[in-house]
Design an enzyme around this catalytic site. Structure first.
Site, PDB file in Angstrom:
ATOM      1  N   GLY A  25       0.822  -1.198   0.000  1.00 35.97           N
ATOM      2  CA  GLY A  25       0.000   0.000   0.000  1.00 35.97           C
ATOM      3  C   GLY A  25       0.856   1.247   0.000  1.00 35.97           C
ATOM      4  O   GLY A  25       2.062   1.204   0.268  1.00 35.97           O
ATOM      5  N   CYS A  26       0.225   2.373  -0.310  1.00 36.42           N
ATOM      6  CA  CYS A  26       0.965   3.621  -0.424  1.00 36.42           C
ATOM      7  C   CYS A  26       1.476   4.088   0.933  1.00 36.42           C
ATOM      8  O   CYS A  26       2.669   4.373   1.085  1.00 36.42           O
ATOM      9  CB  CYS A  26       0.101   4.687  -1.086  1.00 36.42           C
ATOM     10  SG  CYS A  26      -1.558   4.833  -0.388  1.00 36.42           S
ATOM     11  N   TYR A  27       0.596   4.146   1.933  1.00 38.84           N
ATOM     12  CA  TYR A  27       1.052   4.559   3.260  1.00 38.84           C
ATOM     13  C   TYR A  27       2.098   3.591   3.820  1.00 38.84           C
ATOM     14  O   TYR A  27       3.109   4.037   4.378  1.00 38.84           O
ATOM     15  CB  TYR A  27      -0.131   4.637   4.233  1.00 38.84           C
ATOM     16  CG  TYR A  27      -1.070   5.797   4.030  1.00 38.84           C
ATOM     17  CD1 TYR A  27      -0.612   7.116   4.104  1.00 38.84           C
ATOM     18  CD2 TYR A  27      -2.428   5.598   3.817  1.00 38.84           C
ATOM     19  CE1 TYR A  27      -1.493   8.186   3.951  1.00 38.84           C
ATOM     20  CE2 TYR A  27      -3.306   6.657   3.669  1.00 38.84           C
ATOM     21  CZ  TYR A  27      -2.846   7.957   3.738  1.00 38.84           C
ATOM     22  OH  TYR A  27      -3.711   9.010   3.601  1.00 38.84           O
TER      23      TYR A  27
END
Lengths: 343, 343, 343, 343
Positions: A148-150
């Site tokens: 995921g991005c985070y």
């Protein structure tokens, strides 16, 4: 040439994959799919590609017939795992950009995603594609779970501290801020221009799904249980994630020692830039870079780490291509020599 | 106290009416309606009003029973005329903020709006509520058609030239730029943050409905047929319309003469500010003002007029209150002494 | 490899030249200059380039000693011509991105720029580098005058109409809107975030210097005197120019005929995209493209042309590289296969 | 009527004071000063005020002669204290909006502000004007130190927890995000539109002056030493501060108990709104409100508090007027019934 296809090319991640793959010297983009818009030329959905990619969107089932070497699944979670299930014995490799195979067990998945997993035995077996931290299993992988991005921005920020055992693994505060592309392409009250513009707010308080993904990833780095307090916010910008992370050292340290630690830890990471000043979103815009700044506060004793990525590139499509590069034995920078677009 | 109600309070115009009416010294806001969200408190829809307006949204049919003196219809066109039809003999007055009663005839309406009018005889009979230009019929009006946002900014910009017969009525170019609130509260691909932010485009090319409204309004001012080339664009801002209008004088003129003409024409218009510099959106933000700058280009002979309004105030809710003030014999500035919020 | 240098690399145009030249397969960037920041590494000025371009800024006088094949002058007008004067007999070629050599005569220059020209005889002799319109003199040119951003977008929009003699050359309205990078890197009251954000205004009314550049360029295309009414506005976006141009045909025409005309006129122009929908800034962001949409309004008889460019690329640095390509016998697309960054 | 004057009216705080005081029913604005622009009408600096405030700017020394009851000092630190020194025996009261009299001692001031204080004995004697927390000394005060913007948002967020002794006073993380008006009106590289727009970054890491102001203010509330980790960031918005604060309870608690605590603590605070959802900047824009959301994370045990203010109103000019109201025995809401401007 690697024959690549994209399943679900109408979202932001899909269009970013197209942008990157079109410029990749070792890749031929042979197909792009969309269930809802099959039959339409790609520029009808993403008009910026007119003249660059005039492929027609097809149904996903037609993709397999094209004989791809690799399929990128740029699909929502839940949808993605059903494709993986259908394609368990398919002759191509897969990078799944959804959250369906990132976690360590089906029960954790079901607790955080609130839905039954259709391939419970596979969860936990799929390599997690954050190459700077876990590179070994990627070359042989048939399927890779793209982070995921985070979690990408957060794990890269904190990994050196946890690998070294330098900080308390249960006292980590991660205050994260993301651009609006992170909320997806689908129109909603929450992505209306007037809701975002000249505004700012937190969301997903206490229960964002990326929390557990961060904890598991950093837990593997630390070799122990990690707990993070993770708070995402929504920025009035298109792209980019900035993470401000706070950690407590378990013994004395200082700025110089931290610089050294990070420099050594990321000595072989071509996409990590250690910066002397706090990072800015625009310095990484359009690129696969992760800019990191680490500081020690002698007044409070805390360590602060700030990291910046482009959520659509290092946080999604770019990292997926980096994973592909490693899966196919290419240099991990192949096709990813993207310069920042600034201003 | 005037008892006022708002029909359709969930959109931007509705919330702006609430903001203004709450501060109006001569008005009591007795009811607000929404068909889709009846039963909910107003702040559930517009959270900024918590503590300021805790009215519950009701169905429109319940409004009449509250005994209002005036209803503001903040509804889409087509929906609005059906309410006007139902309330033809109601004991309250109406300001209709939709386009349903602004035009001169049902046939013109049907040509531009592509829909049958349910009250064809009433179209053309309803006073057009642009007080700076047509004030006489407002005090006695039972129903007033509140002008569109673009027509307000455009007609105020060009009216002095046409009233004076100074310019060719068939050689007018109106290049208009609007903030995103003009596109309404409903989420769509076109109002997604990422579509608007750091972007700019024209829309409604050649066939925007406000074209004919401008032509009819200015036609009444000119006493002759007026034709405009009208092009709207969408700005990455929340509020505001800027109009850049180009006209051809029929005889020699100059800057000084134009300043004089505009100053005299708007001598009694408290909301028109003639500016020495080109107007800016933020100078009128949140107010009922229309800032106007007029210039003569000695090189080309053309006259340029630039005007700026807040599309939600002078272009909608504020002008509706100005009309109410005049309908009820109040000073037209009552409740409208709003200062610009800048920056 | 062409050895290229940039004189004045601290502004937006300079940094954009670096971005493009770093990716150009036939170019080696051998030097970058800045009088005020000589001695500093490039990333100290443009931090996004850390790891991509670690050249040190030098004084301009040191550049000549590096033996460049071409120097790009990314300097303010007035400053630029003094370099051209000093380098009249230098062994390298020059693309001048300032306004100093774009106009037809020193007297015109002095009238619009309010300053004496130091090389009056050279003005009017330097080829104007808008390759889509005037390509012939570029291959042999020692020095090329790179067009202004507004003139590029405007001339490409209107050239087919004027080349064909289809419209009145003295009845052209050009309403242009530019991103803030057009105002330059220097901080000022006018570029403060709070002045631009959520705001919009016209500037340079009646007297912007690009007016005469447009008129001269289109005059050469038309073979007759051209007069435009040109009005620039400042958008709250970083990059991009959108031009909305209005013209009057001298005889009957229609949409189909216009499409055909434009398609033929730009058949060999790889950077012009004719679009079915009105163009948007983000579709060309970061690229050397010019998107054009042409329409005929049967109601008014007017022709509308809308064009969009990235002011820093097709409006400056990209076009400069396109000119270099042609000057050195390369395909004009060399190094310019830049994909739009959207969103 | 209270006769009020503003010393230093050319900045954002000055213009916001004018906006609020013009609408205050008990105040007459008798003078505004600027050393650099004395002699000019106010709208020459802040054009939005044309027609609302046509006062001429004068030198500060002329203000005293106008016989004000109160002067608001909207000046930079260091400058402000010299006025306070000159006006030690003046017959009017003072609200100082700078940081010069907010801290507890001259030595602390000198350590954080890096400059000698000219009135060391007065530092620590001036009441701190955050009425929700320290109201008692305001009615009799001759001079009040108006709090900083970050300290206002932070202290209001955390005060109930510290007053109750519920959290560890040395384990507080404050991640704050501010709009660009917080950086002041002066153009600089850091406030150029292109640096802020579509971008985000932290600044003042580890050493922002508001850190110590927060610690002292919360220390008085807690009755013990407080230490905060304070990190400010710069948002691409005009107005507003959002604070995300993290605290560690010293004993078990839960969401309900926290709601109760906050509701009771702020029962008499008309400008504090406790919100069920995380606050947003636009809900408080243009107002003197502080929106607060408190939550307990049962997973980690931490307490999260989010607060939002308009930095120019509750963070500066509005709070200054609130202080004036209390100094002069008016209801603290007088002149401050400002509704949010949203969107």
């Amino acid at each position: 040439m690697i024959k690549a296809a994209i399943i679900g090319a109408t979202g932001f991640t899909g269009s970013e994959l197209v942008r990157i793959l079109l410029g990749h010297p070792d890749v031929e983009l042979i197909g792009i799919s969309s269930e809802s818009r099959a039959g339409e030329p790609f520029p009808a959905v993403h008009p910026q590609f007119e003249g660059f990619c005039d492929l027609t969107l097809v149904k996903a089932e037609e993709i397999a017939a094209l004989g791809p070497d690799i399929c990128f699944l740029a699909l929502p979670h839940r949808v993605s795992m059903s494709y993986v299930k259908d394609w368990q014995d398919a002759p191509f490799r897969i990078v799944d950009l959804s959250g369906d195979f990132r976690l360590g067990s089906a029960s954790t998945y079901e607790a955080w995603y609130g839905t039954k997993h259709v391939l419970p035995d596979l969860v936990g077996e799929v390599p997690y594609g954050l190459p700077e931290l876990e590179r070994d299993r990627l070359p042989d992988a048939r399927i890779v779970a793209n982070p995921g991005c985070y979690p990408t921005a957060t794990s890269l920020a904190l990994a050196p501290l946890l690998a070294e055992g330098l900080v308390k693994p249960d006292d980590l505060v991660v205050d994260a801020k993301s651009g609006t592309t992170g909320a997806g392409v689908k129109p909603s009250e929450g992505t209306h221009f007037t809701r975002i513009n000249d505004n700012f707010r937190a969301y997903g308080l206490l229960r964002h799904r990326h929390t557990v993904e961060i904890e598991e990833c950093l837990g593997r780095v630390a070799g122990t249980t990690v707990q993070v307090q993770f708070t995402p916010h929504l920025l009035p910008v298109d792209r980019g994630i900035l993470v401000t992370a706070y950690a407590r050292p378990v013994h004395e340290t200082n700025g110089d020692a931290l610089q050294r630690l990070y420099r050594e830890f990321y000595a072989d990471a071509p996409f990590v830039r250690l910066r002397e000043a706090p990072p800015e979103l625009k310095d990484v815009r359009g690129t696969n870079l992760c800019d990191i700044h680490v500081a020690h506060d002698p007044r409070t004793g805390r360590i602060l780490v700030l990291s910046a990525i482009d959520n659509l590139v290092k946080g999604a499509a770019g990292q997926a291509v980096q994973n592909m590069d490693l899966m196919f034995g290419l240099p991990e920078t192949a096709g990813l020599d993207l310069l920042p677009l600034r201003p």
